[in-house]
Design a protein around this motif. Sequence first.
Motif, PDB file in Angstrom:
ATOM      1  N   SER A  26      -3.330  -3.227   7.660  1.00 55.53           N
ATOM      2  CA  SER A  26      -2.494  -4.232   8.336  1.00 55.53           C
ATOM      3  C   SER A  26      -1.031  -3.944   8.062  1.00 55.53           C
ATOM      4  CB  SER A  26      -2.763  -5.640   7.822  1.00 55.53           C
ATOM      5  OG  SER A  26      -3.967  -6.110   8.291  1.00 55.53           O
ATOM      6  N   THR A  27      -0.256  -3.831   9.134  1.00 54.33           N
ATOM      7  CA  THR A  27       1.176  -3.627   8.976  1.00 54.33           C
ATOM      8  C   THR A  27       1.841  -4.997   8.988  1.00 54.33           C
ATOM      9  OG1 THR A  27       0.943  -1.561  10.175  1.00 54.33           O
ATOM     10  CG2 THR A  27       3.187  -2.383   9.882  1.00 54.33           C
ATOM     11  N   ILE A  67      -2.099  -3.236   2.909  1.00 56.90           N
ATOM     12  CA  ILE A  67      -1.016  -3.905   3.633  1.00 56.90           C
ATOM     13  C   ILE A  67       0.283  -3.151   3.372  1.00 56.90           C
ATOM     14  CG2 ILE A  67       0.134  -6.145   4.013  1.00 56.90           C
ATOM     15  CD1 ILE A  67      -3.072  -6.111   4.171  1.00 56.90           C
ATOM     16  N   GLU A  68       1.012  -2.870   4.414  1.00 54.87           N
ATOM     17  CA  GLU A  68       2.294  -2.186   4.255  1.00 54.87           C
ATOM     18  C   GLU A  68       3.243  -2.694   5.344  1.00 54.87           C
ATOM     19  OE1 GLU A  68       3.971  -0.212   2.091  1.00 54.87           O
ATOM     20  OE2 GLU A  68       5.558  -0.281   3.598  1.00 54.87           O
ATOM     21  N   LYS A  69       4.456  -3.005   4.917  1.00 53.96           N
ATOM     22  CA  LYS A  69       5.430  -3.593   5.826  1.00 53.96           C
ATOM     23  C   LYS A  69       6.056  -2.554   6.758  1.00 53.96           C
ATOM     24  CE  LYS A  69       8.660  -7.296   4.858  1.00 53.96           C
ATOM     25  NZ  LYS A  69       9.414  -7.965   3.812  1.00 53.96           N
ATOM     26  N   ASP A  70       6.295  -1.368   6.230  1.00 52.79           N
ATOM     27  CA  ASP A  70       7.040  -0.359   6.992  1.00 52.79           C
ATOM     28  C   ASP A  70       6.095   0.487   7.845  1.00 52.79           C
ATOM     29  OD1 ASP A  70       9.298   1.334   7.673  1.00 52.79           O
ATOM     30  OD2 ASP A  70       8.291   2.823   6.433  1.00 52.79           O
ATOM     31  N   PRO A  71       6.255   0.466   9.175  1.00 55.82           N
ATOM     32  CA  PRO A  71       5.303   1.166  10.049  1.00 55.82           C
ATOM     33  C   PRO A  71       5.209   2.671   9.787  1.00 55.82           C
ATOM     34  CG  PRO A  71       6.723  -0.293  11.333  1.00 55.82           C
ATOM     35  CD  PRO A  71       7.265  -0.286   9.930  1.00 55.82           C
ATOM     36  N   LYS A  72       6.326   3.314   9.419  1.00 60.66           N
ATOM     37  CA  LYS A  72       6.267   4.766   9.162  1.00 60.66           C
ATOM     38  C   LYS A  72       5.479   5.060   7.883  1.00 60.66           C
ATOM     39  CE  LYS A  72      10.450   5.722  11.604  1.00 60.66           C
ATOM     40  NZ  LYS A  72      11.617   6.499  11.825  1.00 60.66           N
ATOM     41  N   THR A  73       5.738   4.240   6.878  1.00 58.40           N
ATOM     42  CA  THR A  73       5.000   4.416   5.620  1.00 58.40           C
ATOM     43  C   THR A  73       3.505   4.193   5.867  1.00 58.40           C
ATOM     44  OG1 THR A  73       6.963   3.619   4.473  1.00 58.40           O
ATOM     45  CG2 THR A  73       4.939   3.642   3.216  1.00 58.40           C
ATOM     46  N   ALA A 133       0.166   6.503   5.198  1.00 58.61           N
ATOM     47  CA  ALA A 133      -1.014   6.053   4.441  1.00 58.61           C
ATOM     48  C   ALA A 133      -2.301   6.340   5.203  1.00 58.61           C
ATOM     49  CB  ALA A 133      -0.890   4.558   4.139  1.00 58.61           C
ATOM     50  N   LYS A 134      -2.290   6.041   6.491  1.00 59.98           N
ATOM     51  CA  LYS A 134      -3.516   6.261   7.283  1.00 59.98           C
ATOM     52  C   LYS A 134      -3.844   7.746   7.356  1.00 59.98           C
ATOM     53  CE  LYS A 134      -3.213   2.207  10.254  1.00 59.98           C
ATOM     54  NZ  LYS A 134      -2.902   1.717  11.598  1.00 59.98           N
ATOM     55  N   ALA A 169       0.810  -1.227   0.000  1.00 57.30           N
ATOM     56  CA  ALA A 169       0.000   0.000   0.000  1.00 57.30           C
ATOM     57  C   ALA A 169       0.838   1.270   0.000  1.00 57.30           C
ATOM     58  CB  ALA A 169      -0.953  -0.008   1.182  1.00 57.30           C
ATOM     59  N   GLY A 170       2.070   1.213   0.473  1.00 57.67           N
ATOM     60  CA  GLY A 170       2.899   2.425   0.506  1.00 57.67           C
ATOM     61  C   GLY A 170       2.206   3.524   1.300  1.00 57.67           C
TER      62      GLY A 170
END
Length: 255
Positions: free
Chosen positions: A127-128, A101-107, A111-112, A80-81
Amino acid sequence: MDEKPNERGIHQWSDISQFPEHLTKYWHQRYRIWAEYNRGIWMTEDAWFGVTPEPIANKIAAHLAESAPKEKTIIFDAFAGVGGNAIAFARSGRWEQVFAIEKDPKTMKCAKHNAKIYGVQNKIVWSTGDCFDILKRRFAGNSNIIIFASPPWGGTEYSSEDVFDLSKMEPYNLEKLYRGFSKYTKHVVLYLPRTSDLNQLARYATDGKKVEVAHYCAKGASKALCAYYGDFNFDVEEEEDGGEVTSAQSPECCV
Ligand code: MGP
């Protein structure tokens, strides 16, 4: 929107003097990337070259809304970036559920926040984590899902070759993406470099089926393409929207 980021690596750039010099070309594109940029969009440095510009994200969302089988009600944005595509999917109103879905919590925080600016934060399930893990945990056996993936292309160097070799894409190559996603659905849409090797894309077509490839263009030049695997129906008349984004399907890659 007044909320300011208070974490290193998350930015709300409002002036070119603070902007990283190597990214200057994206500063000049900021309103084409986000129409609501001045309302306080949050970005990471890497997001500038990975985010789908808003008019293109809207066009892809419209194409998916029109062409996906009606019984498919869930869209899963695997990478999702900072939210460009997920926001467009949520705004289209086509889906019962939009997963981002995005792996990096800051990214993910960006997004949110950006989805809040566009009024769709609560229309998206966030979902991270790793998209393949999340698919395995939550979507095994679910038949209603369409997977959209705009993966990293390995940086901005992708355009240095005339034809982009999808087997070398980092960190996930075409094989890993297609095999990983097609376990859960045959409806997989990949957003890839405009120079992607079409023969490589065609190899994953199921027997007797076409892979539709659409180039998404801005100002007369392709920015990227989407490969649509599965039963998407593109035989519908396309409406002229008068906007600057156009798309062109490439019949030469149909198999
Ligand atoms: P670009 O090539 O970095 O910029 O990205 P530009 O100015 O359009 O290219 P130029 O040749 O005209 O100068 C073009 C588009 O590709 C961006 O708007 C993004 O949507 C997409 N894009 C670029 N990169 C490096 C990535 C990536 O790593 N992942 C994804 N998913 N999209 C990317």
